[in-house]
Design a protein around this motif. Structure first.
Motif, mmCIF file in Angstrom:
data_model
loop_
_atom_site.group_PDB
_atom_site.id
_atom_site.type_symbol
_atom_site.label_atom_id
_atom_site.label_comp_id
_atom_site.label_asym_id
_atom_site.label_seq_id
_atom_site.Cartn_x
_atom_site.Cartn_y
_atom_site.Cartn_z
ATOM 1 N N ALA A 68 0.833 -1.196 0.000
ATOM 2 C CA ALA A 68 0.000 0.000 0.000
ATOM 3 C C ALA A 68 0.866 1.244 0.000
ATOM 4 N N ALA A 81 -3.910 3.646 -0.835
ATOM 5 C CA ALA A 81 -4.077 2.968 -2.116
ATOM 6 C C ALA A 81 -3.379 1.618 -2.022
ATOM 7 N N PHE A 83 -2.384 -2.238 -3.462
ATOM 8 C CA PHE A 83 -2.106 -2.877 -4.745
ATOM 9 C C PHE A 83 -1.822 -4.354 -4.542
ATOM 10 N N MET A 129 -4.803 -2.803 -8.748
ATOM 11 C CA MET A 129 -5.208 -1.948 -7.644
ATOM 12 C C MET A 129 -6.051 -2.756 -6.666
ATOM 13 N N ASP A 130 -5.776 -2.579 -5.381
ATOM 14 C CA ASP A 130 -6.480 -3.327 -4.339
ATOM 15 C C ASP A 130 -7.213 -2.346 -3.419
ATOM 16 N N ILE A 132 -8.638 2.045 -3.205
ATOM 17 C CA ILE A 132 -8.110 3.376 -2.925
ATOM 18 C C ILE A 132 -9.184 4.159 -2.187
ATOM 19 N N LEU A 148 -2.669 7.785 -7.027
ATOM 20 C CA LEU A 148 -2.660 7.107 -8.318
ATOM 21 C C LEU A 148 -1.343 7.350 -9.057
ATOM 22 N N ILE A 151 1.242 5.100 -7.569
ATOM 23 C CA ILE A 151 1.043 3.720 -8.001
ATOM 24 C C ILE A 151 1.587 3.525 -9.420
ATOM 25 N N LYS A 152 1.277 4.466 -10.316
ATOM 26 C CA LYS A 152 1.735 4.359 -11.701
ATOM 27 C C LYS A 152 3.258 4.436 -11.774
ATOM 28 N N VAL A 163 -1.349 -1.242 -15.234
ATOM 29 C CA VAL A 163 -1.995 -1.157 -13.921
ATOM 30 C C VAL A 163 -3.470 -1.392 -14.177
ATOM 31 N N LEU A 165 -7.533 -2.076 -12.675
ATOM 32 C CA LEU A 165 -8.503 -1.964 -11.589
ATOM 33 C C LEU A 165 -9.876 -2.275 -12.150
ATOM 34 N N TYR A 178 -10.465 7.780 -12.683
ATOM 35 C CA TYR A 178 -9.474 6.904 -13.298
ATOM 36 C C TYR A 178 -9.293 7.227 -14.782
#
Length: 215
Positions: A68, A81, A83, A129-130, A132, A148, A151-152, A163, A165, A178
């Motif tokens: 995370a 967020a 992941f 993604m897990d 956000i 985000l 994460i990217k 990535v 979701l 998104y």
């Protein structure tokens, strides 16, 4: 997120400039992380674990901070967020063994069956993604976008090509966020026959192509 007892609201006027995005969270912030996650995804998890106290106990035991990124301000978590990779996920600790220990035999069997409906296949070259979530008092300050972006950037650093979701049909605001961030719809799964149980009838897969962004 419901205000945590004994914690004063943040001063949102100065908070934006004080946001820090880091990977993971300290153990003393585990309760805040679990509360924030439950505030966003509790309604979905409640299908499997209706009792809010038991659900929080499961999250407190299960969340894996190494999967995370969190946004903190004034020592508090205001965004998270999660992941998932082939090595694990923010919620990978929600195992049948943990559910049985916390819920008992029969309730855990029901929970495992329902949670299996949410499982998604994962390719080795894909970051999933897990979840956000941003605290209500911190929304509108761009924290979701910052998470985000992190994460990217992480996906690019680690060599992932996409990535991914999934957004349910009842959360169009999240989908618009998104898509503004470069995610593109690639497929939609429909299961209207389960709407009575899940509370939604379709989920759209969105993907962000890291290789194109890095080119």
């Amino acid at each position: 997120m419901q205000q945590i007892e004994g914690v004063l609201p943040l001063n949102t006027e100065s908070m934006t400039q004080e946001i820090s995005i880091t990977r993971g969270f300290a153990e003393e912030l585990r309760s805040e992380a679990a509360s924030l996650f439950d505030a966003a995804f509790g309604p979905k998890l409640a299908v499997a674990i209706p009792n809010p106290e038991l659900r929080m106990q499961v999250l407190l035991d299960a969340l894996d901070p190494s999967h995370a990124f969190v946004a903190t301000a004034k020592g508090r978590i205001v965004g998270i967020a999660g992941f998932k990779t082939t090595a694990g996920a923010l919620t990978s600790g929600i195992t049948p063994q943990l559910l049985r220990a916390r819920l008992g035999v029969w309730r855990s069997m029901r929970a495992v069956t329902i949670l299996a409906l949410f499982q998604r296949a994962l390719r080795p070259d894909q970051l999933l993604m897990d979840g956000i979530s941003v605290s209500p008092e911190a929304r509108g300050g761009g924290i979701g976008t910052k998470l985000l972006d992190r994460i990217k950037h992480f996906a690019e650093e680690e060599g992932y090509r996409t990535v991914r979701l999934d957004v349910i049909d009842t959360n169009q605001a999240a989908r618009r966020l998104y898509e503004r961030q470069g995610f593109v719809a690639t497929a939609t799964s429909r299961f209207g026959y389960l709407r009575w149980l899940l509370g939604f009838s379709a989920a759209t897969t969105l993907e962000y192509r890291v290789s194109l962004a890095a080119a």
